[in-house]
Motif scaffolding. Structure first.
Motif, short mmCIF file in Angstrom:
data_model
loop_
_atom_site.label_atom_id
_atom_site.label_comp_id
_atom_site.label_asym_id
_atom_site.label_seq_id
_atom_site.Cartn_x
_atom_site.Cartn_y
_atom_site.Cartn_z
N LEU A 254 46.89 37.82 38.72
CA LEU A 254 47.21 36.89 37.40
C LEU A 254 46.23 35.80 36.66
N ILE A 255 45.71 34.71 37.53
CA ILE A 255 45.61 33.45 37.47
C ILE A 255 43.81 34.17 37.93
N PRO B 76 42.87 36.03 34.25
CA PRO B 76 44.08 35.73 32.40
C PRO B 76 44.00 37.00 31.74
N SER C 281 42.65 29.37 44.08
CA SER C 281 42.62 28.09 45.02
C SER C 281 44.27 27.90 45.34
N MET D 32 45.02 28.85 31.10
CA MET D 32 44.22 29.66 32.52
C MET D 32 42.90 29.79 33.00
N ARG E 3 38.05 37.40 41.68
CA ARG E 3 38.25 36.93 43.00
C ARG E 3 39.37 35.30 43.83
N MET F 275 46.66 32.01 28.29
CA MET F 275 45.75 32.60 28.66
C MET F 275 43.77 31.71 28.45
#
Lengths: 315, 382
Positions: free
Chosen positions: B110-111, B114, B212, A211, B209, A208
């Motif tokens: 998930l990105i 997070p 990219s 990321m 959001r 996490m």
């Protein structure tokens, strides 16, 4: 509110039932000793090593036996736990195996120091001895447990000839120790449970954080790119506005100012010549030679594009 | 040749070369079980891609005298034994399935959020509670770990871990995992409603959001580095998963990515299902352990759902923007079924609340979390 009380009562009953069942379950269900270790022994000088896959492990470990004082190690054998099983002991606690160790050349009535080494032992590993001649056959041998080089630990069992750890019970210069290293099964199971559950949190937390950091960096890059392209657009707009401000010409006047009459005539002639040469090039005999430079350049580009289709790394 | 000899020959052929006189009651029971799973797959559409080959594997292997799961006198494996040996026992098929799953997965939700990784970790609670529970019932540590992972709701992970730790439980574990995965829409909603108030179910979350392409390409690399460094034992599963995802996101190997997602995945699914089904011969399967496994598997799913929702409740104590606790149940990695269930429950509370993309975050985190849990268990027994 009534529903919540109902659910709460249901939960209390479920927890009680769960406790009642699980606290007696170990005695209710027994599936036998399915992970019986099968040690293979090898003698090296005065020491004997046992190699085996212990309970609750997938890889083999080695336990080395020796006598550090008071006698000579004669033999070590594996013992089937079923032959020494008693209600007061649980096979799950004996992850390694149970061994029968014979020490000879002990001065009658004297003590021999049995050394057992392995990197499988932990700080809390004890050595329990079985002596059928005693009132309580299983007993903690009170073995010394000390660290050696690397991750190896040594258990030292002091067994007196004819004493309560000597299974033959005779003062005959021979000591027979039946026993094995003992670890707490439930201690290990619960300890590892907590460590590994929180381990998952640590792994995913690390991911996490990674990321979040990478997301932050990428968003900053994107923002900068957007800002740069906006700046470029602004500067183009400003330039156009500036040009409009300098030369405010309208329609036909502007066009006639940009292209003089003679130049327009030259362009027209050039186009006519080019198109007529293209028509001629349709004839196969002249195809190779009569191409204009525009046409040959176009053909070259087309062929290159086709070639790239056959390049498998580009697909 | 006398009539006696002819009669003896007929009896000998009947008893040694035909199945009928050798058919046992327990084999008929297993065939009944096979029909049940085939019925669930065909009529009810419960995980048909896996339950059809598994059901048929059970059906085939329970005929008497069939040369399917044994070895020839020369020691060569018979047909399904060969699938099992080279595909499952050698741990190839579960990893190849993870490759396909990686190629199918879009990690954008998930990105973009997070934080949902924590929900995926919390949803592994059931794995460890079940592990402890089955120990009380006389299972060994390795067996307990393989049963516990059922609640992670990840078929290939369950098969991979069980093959490594307790291969004799493979059939029961895989069947329990896939059956309960199919029943996620039945198992989860009552727990979700029990653990949330109507107000909490109506919480709206901010739109995610945009992510990219560059982030999507780098994600499998970053995730592989972090996870494999921390839990090297999970490298076969996680490595393949992230490789599949990298192929997808890089966009330069579309053919390979398509193969991993479709043809390859379908081929290994057939072999996996048949092999797993074929491990369920009557003499091995009809015992107390598989029954206990099914009971604990259900409990496992319930506790995992509970753990995911509880984690969201705990997170809501600390975060500014509240998270809808319904997405917590998607922390079990039944992708995308669990996320759909969260979404459907959210719509019941508020018809304008679209939770699907928010729920995909914990759902994908659950895949990573259950693989990490499997890695933890493998490391524990090394």
């Amino acid at each position: 509110m009534k529903d919540h009380w109902y659910v709460a009562r249901l939960l209390v009953v479920a927890v009680f039932l769960g406790w009642a069942v699980t606290s007696h379950a170990a005695g209710l269900f027994s599936f036998g000793d399915t992970e019986k270790p099968n040690p293979e022994f090898q003698r090296s000088g005065q020491e004997i090593s046992a190699k085996f896959i212990p309970r609750a492990k997938s890889t083999s470990v080695t336990v080395t036996f020796g006598v550090s004082a008071g006698g000579i190690l004669n033999d070590v054998k594996g013992v089937d736990f079923e032959t020494v099983d008693r209600p007061e002991v649980d096979v799950k606690n004996f992850k390694s195996a149970v061994f029968e160790i014979h020490i000879t050349k002990v001065k009658p009535g004297e003590t021999a120091a049995l050394s057992i080494r392995s990197d499988f032992f932990t700080k809390s590993t004890a050595f329990f001895v079985y002596n059928p001649k005693q009132e309580k056959p299983w007993k903690d041998a009170q073995a010394g447990n000390r660290p050696l080089d690397g991750r190896v630990r040594e258990l030292v069992v002091s067994a007196r000839d004819g004493g309560e750890l000597d299974a033959d019970g005779l003062t005959d210069g021979r000591v027979t120790v039946i026993g094995g290293p003992r670890d707490s099964f439930w201690g290990y199971a619960l300890g590892t449970l907590f460590i590994r559950f929180f381990g998952i949190f640590i792994v995913l937390l690390a991911l996490m954080i990674g990321m979040i950091v990478s997301g932050f960096v990428f968003r900053a890059i994107e923002r900068r790119k957007t800002r740069q392209s906006e700046d470029q657009k602004d500067s183009v707009k400003a330039l156009a506005a500036e040009q409009r401000a300098i030369a405010p010409l309208d329609g036909d006047a502007a066009r006639s100012a940009e292209v003089p009459e003679e130049v327009a005539a030259a362009i027209g002639t050039a186009l006519h010549l080019h198109l007529s040469s293209m028509r001629r090039s349709d004839r196969s005999s002249e195809a190779a030679t009569s191409e204009s430079s525009w046409a040959s350049d176009g053909r070259k580009r087309m062929m290159n594009d086709r070639l790239s289709v056959f390049n498998r790394f580009n697909r | 040749m006398s009539w006696d000899q002819v009669f003896e020959l007929i009896v000998s052929i009947l008893t040694t070369q035909t199945g009928l006189p050798n058919l046992l009651l327990k084999q008929l029971v297993m065939m009944g079980i096979a029909f049940l799973f085939l019925y669930l797959a065909v009529a009810k559409k419960y995980e048909p891609l896996l339950l059809v080959p598994i059901g048929f594997g059970i059906f085939l292997v329970n005929f008497p005298l069939v040369p399917l799961m044994g070895f020839t006198e020369q020691g060569a494996p018979e047909l399904i034994r060969a699938f099992y040996k080279y595909g499952v026992q050698w741990e190839i098929i579960p990893c190849v399935i993870f490759l396909g799953l990686g190629a199918m997965t879009d990690f954008s939700p998930l990105i973009a959020n997070p934080k949902t990784l924590i929900v995926g970790a919390g949803a592994q609670l059931g794995v460890f509670i079940t592990y402890l529970g089955v120990l009380f019932f006389g299972f060994t540590l390795k067996e307990a770990a393989s049963v516990g992972i059922i609640g992670g709701a990840d078929g290939p992970t369950t098969i991979y871990l069980t093959t490594k730790l307790a291969p004799h439980l493979l059939g029961a574990n895989a069947l329990a995992a896939y059956s309960y995965m199919a029943m996620v829409p039945l198992i989860q909603p009552p727990i979700m409603r029990l653990m949330t108030t109507p107000e909490q179910r109506r919480i709206r979350m901010r739109q995610l959001r945009p992510v990219s392409n560059r982030e999507k390409i780098l994600f499998p690399l970053v995730a592989a580095i972090l996870i494999i460094l921390l839990v090297p034992a999970v490298a076969p599963l996680m490595g393949m998963f992230m490789f599949g995802n990298f192929m997808r996101e890089s966009g330069v190997v579309k053919r390979l990515s398509d193969t991993a997602q479709n043809a390859l995945m379908n081929i290994v699914t057939i072999f996996l299902g048949l092999s797993v089904g074929a491990t369920m011969a009557a003499d091995k399967f009809l015992s107390l352990k598989p029954l206990l496994i099914f009971a604990f598997g259900l409990m496992d799913f319930v506790v995992c759902t509970f753990g995911g929702i509880l984690t969201v409740h705990i997170m809501n104590l600390f975060v500014k923007e509240k998270i809808n606790p319904l997405i917590g149940s998607a922390g079990v990695s039944a992708v995308p079924m669990a996320a759909r269930v969260s979404h459907a429950e959210g719509l019941k509370a508020d018809p304008d609340n679209w939770l699907i993309m928010h729920a995909m975050g914990p759902n994908l985190a659950g895949v990573i979390g259950s693989a990490a849990a499997a890695g933890m268990f493998i490391a524990m027994f090394q």
